[in-house]
Design an enzyme around this catalytic site. Sequence first.
Site, PDB file in Angstrom:
ATOM      1  N   ASP A  37       0.934  -1.240   0.357  1.00 45.72           N
ATOM      2  CA  ASP A  37      -0.142  -0.252   0.107  1.00 45.72           C
ATOM      3  C   ASP A  37       0.921   1.224  -0.030  1.00 45.72           C
ATOM      4  OD1 ASP A  37      -2.944  -0.782  -0.167  1.00 45.72           O
ATOM      5  OD2 ASP A  37      -2.154  -1.767   1.645  1.00 45.72           O
ATOM      6  N   MET A  70      -2.694   5.224  -3.410  1.00 40.55           N
ATOM      7  CA  MET A  70      -3.301   5.729  -4.006  1.00 40.55           C
ATOM      8  C   MET A  70      -2.550   6.587  -3.241  1.00 40.55           C
ATOM      9  SD  MET A  70      -4.761   3.265  -0.465  1.00 40.55           S
ATOM     10  CE  MET A  70      -3.644   1.844  -0.740  1.00 40.55           C
ATOM     11  N   MET A 143     -12.099  -1.826  -3.917  1.00 40.74           N
ATOM     12  CA  MET A 143     -12.122  -1.290  -2.676  1.00 40.74           C
ATOM     13  C   MET A 143     -13.622  -1.883  -1.577  1.00 40.74           C
ATOM     14  SD  MET A 143      -9.137  -0.166  -2.171  1.00 40.74           S
ATOM     15  CE  MET A 143      -9.027   0.332  -0.303  1.00 40.74           C
ATOM     16  N   GLY A 148      -6.619   4.180   2.958  1.00 37.14           N
ATOM     17  CA  GLY A 148      -6.422   5.003   3.642  1.00 37.14           C
ATOM     18  C   GLY A 148      -5.541   4.553   4.705  1.00 37.14           C
ATOM     19  N   PHE A 149      -6.173   3.309   5.282  1.00 38.24           N
ATOM     20  CA  PHE A 149      -5.686   2.279   6.484  1.00 38.24           C
ATOM     21  C   PHE A 149      -6.669   0.984   6.738  1.00 38.24           C
ATOM     22  CE2 PHE A 149      -6.773   6.757   7.491  1.00 38.24           C
ATOM     23  CZ  PHE A 149      -5.602   7.210   8.253  1.00 38.24           C
ATOM     24  N   GLY A 150      -6.036   0.452   7.019  1.00 39.46           N
ATOM     25  CA  GLY A 150      -5.760  -1.049   7.594  1.00 39.46           C
ATOM     26  C   GLY A 150      -7.017  -1.293   8.816  1.00 39.46           C
ATOM     27  N   GLY A 151      -7.141  -2.955   9.016  1.00 40.79           N
ATOM     28  CA  GLY A 151      -8.375  -2.759  10.139  1.00 40.79           C
ATOM     29  C   GLY A 151      -9.585  -2.092   9.794  1.00 40.79           C
ATOM     30  N   ASP A 177     -10.470  -4.975  -1.119  1.00 40.61           N
ATOM     31  CA  ASP A 177      -9.344  -5.378  -0.573  1.00 40.61           C
ATOM     32  C   ASP A 177     -10.059  -3.591   0.613  1.00 40.61           C
ATOM     33  OD1 ASP A 177      -7.262  -3.828   1.044  1.00 40.61           O
ATOM     34  OD2 ASP A 177      -6.297  -2.735  -0.642  1.00 40.61           O
ATOM     35  N   GLY A 178      -9.862  -4.905   1.968  1.00 38.32           N
ATOM     36  CA  GLY A 178     -10.711  -4.093   3.109  1.00 38.32           C
ATOM     37  C   GLY A 178     -11.576  -5.088   4.186  1.00 38.32           C
ATOM     38  N   GLY A 179     -10.988  -5.601   4.702  1.00 37.17           N
ATOM     39  CA  GLY A 179     -11.403  -5.939   5.791  1.00 37.17           C
ATOM     40  C   GLY A 179     -12.298  -7.690   5.635  1.00 37.17           C
ATOM     41  N   GLY A 199      -5.160  -7.992   5.013  1.00 38.40           N
ATOM     42  CA  GLY A 199      -3.805  -7.521   6.062  1.00 38.40           C
ATOM     43  C   GLY A 199      -4.157  -7.941   7.909  1.00 38.40           C
ATOM     44  N   SER A 200      -5.205  -7.113   8.352  1.00 41.01           N
ATOM     45  CA  SER A 200      -5.856  -7.081   9.763  1.00 41.01           C
ATOM     46  C   SER A 200      -5.636  -8.453  10.301  1.00 41.01           C
ATOM     47  CB  SER A 200      -5.903  -6.771  10.338  1.00 41.01           C
ATOM     48  OG  SER A 200      -7.135  -6.338   9.680  1.00 41.01           O
TER      49      SER A 200
HETATM   50  O1  LIG Z   1      -5.524  -1.060   1.129  1.00 41.57           O
HETATM   51  C1  LIG Z   1      -5.334  -0.690   1.840  1.00 41.57           C
HETATM   52  C2  LIG Z   1      -5.888   0.533   2.637  1.00 41.57           C
HETATM   53  O2  LIG Z   1      -6.183   1.782   2.358  1.00 41.57           O
HETATM   54  C3  LIG Z   1      -5.642  -1.628   2.432  1.00 41.57           C
HETATM   55  O3  LIG Z   1      -5.026  -2.520   1.213  1.00 41.57           O
HETATM   56  C4  LIG Z   1      -5.707  -2.142   3.789  1.00 41.57           C
HETATM   57  O4  LIG Z   1      -4.215  -2.606   4.191  1.00 41.57           O
HETATM   58  C5  LIG Z   1      -6.210  -3.964   4.305  1.00 41.57           C
HETATM   59  O5  LIG Z   1      -6.006  -4.235   5.124  1.00 41.57           O
HETATM   60  P1  LIG Z   1      -7.572  -4.383   6.322  1.00 41.57           P
HETATM   61  O6  LIG Z   1      -8.899  -4.288   5.574  1.00 41.57           O
HETATM   62  O7  LIG Z   1      -7.358  -6.328   5.187  1.00 41.57           O
HETATM   63  O8  LIG Z   1      -6.785  -4.954   7.589  1.00 41.57           O
HETATM   64 FE   LIG Z   2      -4.552  -2.025  -0.240  1.00 48.09          FE
END
Ligand SMILES: O=C(CO)[C@@H](O)[C@H](O)COP(=O)(O)O
Ligand SMILES: [Fe+2]
Length: 226
Positions: A37, A70, A143, A148-151, A177-179, A199-200
Amino acid sequence: MGVEAKIAPSMLSSDFANLASEAQRMLDCGADWLHMDIMDGHFVPNLTIGAPVIESLRKHTKAYLDCHLMVTNPLDYVEPLGKAGASGFTFHVEVSRDNWGELVQRIKSKGMRPGVSLKPGTPIEEVYPLVEGEYPVEMVLVMTVEPGFGGQKFMPETMDKVRALRKKYPSLDIEVDGGLGPSTIDMAASAGANCIVAGSSVFGAPDSAQVISLMRKRVEEVQKNY
Ligand SMILES: O=C(CO)[C@@H](O)[C@H](O)COP(=O)(O)O
Ligand SMILES: [Fe+2]
């Protein structure tokens, strides 16, 4: 058989001070790609890594580095990331409405695979010309959280976009990507996503390999019926 499953742990959730060993750990756990990222503190309110980190990591691994840009000016990143050894270059449609043709050509000329991403509020129709145009992207990243952020929490309403894309393009790589994790993978896989960023849920699990394998299984179950 549909498209291949690609499980891509997001290195944003790793220990950046031990990036090379964290990357190897994910590959040993069965990861196909490493999701990187890249944020500029402008397109999103967070700042992460750039080409120098990709270059350092490349010295330690031959893995596919799936870079998610991003950033407000993706064109400025093509040359440095190409040199650094990035594999995939996914830019955001929201900042590339006027120059995506040039962007895609430049990405390909540097030996990277072009992809386009869209935020939860951006209509899916915006990416159709990029998939079908003279200089087509090879992946669409939907998305499933605000970038912007993980988790963050997975947004199920984004699945309509994945379904629409899969219906229109049976052999396209569709990334989410995300959650994503064991509790949300069924929604994404059944909508038709085949490239899963997590990620998380992967880094936070006691057994990362088990989470990766579960997500792969779900995607493969759906894709074998296409
Ligand atoms: O692009 C992004 C966040 O902007 C992602 O790649 C996050 O890093 C995914 O993290 P999780 O939601 O899986 O913890
Ligand atoms: Fe990402």
